[in-house]
Design an enzyme around this catalytic site. Structure first.
Site, mmCIF file in Angstrom:
data_model
loop_
_atom_site.group_PDB
_atom_site.id
_atom_site.type_symbol
_atom_site.label_atom_id
_atom_site.label_comp_id
_atom_site.label_asym_id
_atom_site.label_seq_id
_atom_site.Cartn_x
_atom_site.Cartn_y
_atom_site.Cartn_z
ATOM 1 N N LYS A 221 -44.254 13.939 -44.380
ATOM 2 C CA LYS A 221 -44.064 12.750 -43.709
ATOM 3 C C LYS A 221 -45.302 12.307 -42.744
ATOM 4 O O LYS A 221 -45.994 13.192 -42.421
ATOM 5 C CB LYS A 221 -42.885 12.683 -42.587
ATOM 6 C CG LYS A 221 -43.051 13.458 -41.536
ATOM 7 C CD LYS A 221 -43.775 13.275 -40.134
ATOM 8 C CE LYS A 221 -43.906 14.287 -38.999
ATOM 9 N NZ LYS A 221 -44.466 13.869 -37.997
ATOM 10 N N ASP B 207 -37.127 16.515 -36.248
ATOM 11 C CA ASP B 207 -38.109 16.086 -37.528
ATOM 12 C C ASP B 207 -37.135 16.445 -38.934
ATOM 13 O O ASP B 207 -37.388 15.999 -40.059
ATOM 14 C CB ASP B 207 -39.231 16.289 -37.562
ATOM 15 C CG ASP B 207 -40.222 15.596 -36.815
ATOM 16 O OD1 ASP B 207 -39.939 14.766 -36.159
ATOM 17 O OD2 ASP B 207 -41.240 15.950 -36.810
HETATM 18 P P1 ATP Z 1 -44.367 18.512 -36.795
HETATM 19 O O1 ATP Z 1 -45.039 17.453 -37.532
HETATM 20 O O2 ATP Z 1 -42.839 18.391 -37.195
HETATM 21 O O3 ATP Z 1 -44.659 18.481 -35.440
HETATM 22 P P2 ATP Z 1 -46.183 20.139 -37.896
HETATM 23 O O4 ATP Z 1 -46.358 19.841 -39.134
HETATM 24 O O5 ATP Z 1 -47.116 19.994 -36.743
HETATM 25 O O6 ATP Z 1 -44.932 20.010 -37.158
HETATM 26 P P3 ATP Z 1 -45.285 22.663 -38.705
HETATM 27 O O7 ATP Z 1 -46.174 22.848 -39.935
HETATM 28 O O8 ATP Z 1 -43.893 22.315 -38.910
HETATM 29 O O9 ATP Z 1 -45.952 21.832 -38.034
HETATM 30 O O10 ATP Z 1 -45.369 24.062 -38.190
HETATM 31 C C1 ATP Z 1 -45.321 24.368 -36.862
HETATM 32 C C2 ATP Z 1 -45.314 25.812 -36.194
HETATM 33 O O11 ATP Z 1 -44.030 26.207 -36.606
HETATM 34 C C3 ATP Z 1 -46.337 26.731 -37.260
HETATM 35 O O12 ATP Z 1 -47.365 27.147 -36.511
HETATM 36 C C4 ATP Z 1 -45.622 27.959 -37.496
HETATM 37 O O13 ATP Z 1 -45.673 28.895 -36.363
HETATM 38 C C5 ATP Z 1 -43.975 27.617 -37.202
HETATM 39 N N1 ATP Z 1 -43.158 27.584 -38.445
HETATM 40 C C6 ATP Z 1 -41.963 27.964 -38.435
HETATM 41 N N2 ATP Z 1 -41.315 27.896 -39.873
HETATM 42 C C7 ATP Z 1 -42.466 27.336 -40.624
HETATM 43 C C8 ATP Z 1 -42.673 27.160 -41.882
HETATM 44 N N3 ATP Z 1 -41.492 27.128 -42.833
HETATM 45 N N4 ATP Z 1 -43.531 26.470 -42.205
HETATM 46 C C9 ATP Z 1 -44.610 26.245 -41.534
HETATM 47 N N5 ATP Z 1 -44.437 26.537 -40.211
HETATM 48 C C10 ATP Z 1 -43.656 27.130 -39.673
#
Ligand code: ATP
Length: 297
Positions: free
Chosen positions: A10, A137
């Protein structure tokens, strides 16, 4: 037998953040748009819960029960009095810790994949309830399309989108922790009266019309100053995308991925090439929106 579910990333075309609440969370007016970058989650019966992950960022994904996909499988199994004995394989294409809700996508994907594999036939409302428990989210990752999130972002209203928008996402070298970005937001807004977050009517109209120029004029992200404060080199990436002709340039969610709205598919290719050539990002990805939510393949 296995079940594979495809789930989109997203971008927040509006992320209006209110002041910190007594519980530490922030009220949001959060306009989510699902974009055509996908993770795939495959669920296969196994002797015990096991997570594997493939893809360029796979090394940064936890493979224990802290993985959001594992937490989703456990939550669904608990509701139905089952053991979460499943192998979840994540084919990861969404940047990790990039502000594109990759972990949330995997949680929604795992939930739908396990529900299908186990034949638990959980209602849509109950799936959304489990999603909201897993993270703000996650409900949007299940439904996709476009939606306005209020509360912590988890109360969703579907939005009409009248056309295809073409995006480029510049993936930064490194990640940003979402709680750290909210912490910086709180620090930067100390002593400032933070207004109530409200959705922009101009932005909702632009989405409904499919008007890229009008959408570009209306996008906003209240977390952007905090993300730039923690990751100052993103300013150079935003400038490079604007110089290459992007209609709008903004930090995606809590960053550090940056998002560039372009006029059409050709414009997106040109901005992606210019961003890569600028040396201000690790990689640049083109993606159309809106994209469908979690889908069993
Ligand atoms: P958001 O946009 O919802 O704030 P994001 O995209 O910044 O999230 P994610 O890729 O969801 O961040 O990951 C954040 C942290 O969550 C990672 O650094 C990791 O340690 C942990 N994590 C737990 N499960 C997962 C997963 N399935 N994929 C990626 N990261 C994960």
């Amino acid at each position: 037998m296995s079940v594979t579910v495809r789930v989109p990333a997203k971008v927040n075309v509006q992320l209006a953040v209110g002041g910190a609440r007594p519980d530490g969370f922030h009220d949001l007016a959060n306009v989510f748009l699902a974009v055509g970058l996908y993770d795939e989650v495959t669920a296969t019966p196994a002797d015990e819960l096991r997570i594997t992950c493939e893809g360029p960022d796979a090394g940064q994904v936890p493979l224990d029960r802290t993985n959001l996909a594992a937490r989703a499988a456990i939550a669904l199994a608990e509701r139905h009095g089952l053991a979460p004995d499943v192998h979840l394989h994540i084919a990861k294409d969404i940047p990790v810790a990039g502000g594109m809700a990759g972990g949330s996508a995997d949680a929604a994907g795992a939930l739908l994949a396990c529900d299908t594999l186990w034949g638990t036939n959980t209602s849509r409302d109950e799936l959304l309830e489990i999603c909201a428990e897993l993270g703000s989210d996650v409900p949007f990752s299940l439904v996709g399309g476009a939606a306005l999130g209020t509360g912590r972002g988890e109360r969703l209203r579907a939005l009409e989108v009248g056309g295809t928008f073409h995006w480029v996402f510049a993936v930064a070298d490194g990640g940003l922790s979402t709680p750290a970005v909210y912490g910086e937001f709180d620090r930067l807004s100390e002593g400032v009266r933070v207004p109530e977050p409200v959705a922009s009517q101009e932005l909702l109209d632009a989405l409904a019309k499919g008007d890229a120029a009008a959408l570009a004029a209306a996008v906003s992200n209240d977390l952007q100053p905090a993300a730039l404060s923690l990751f100052p080199s993103l300013t150079g990436t935003l400038d490079a995308g604007r110089a290459a002709g992007a209609l709008a340039a903004l930090v995606s969610g809590s960053g550090p991925t940056t998002a560039f709205l372009t006029r059409d598919a050709g414009g997106a290719q040109a901005v992606a090439q210019a961003l890569l050539a600028s040396g201000t990002c690790r990689t640049a990805r083109v993606a159309p929106s809106p994209a469908p939510g979690a889908t069993v393949l």
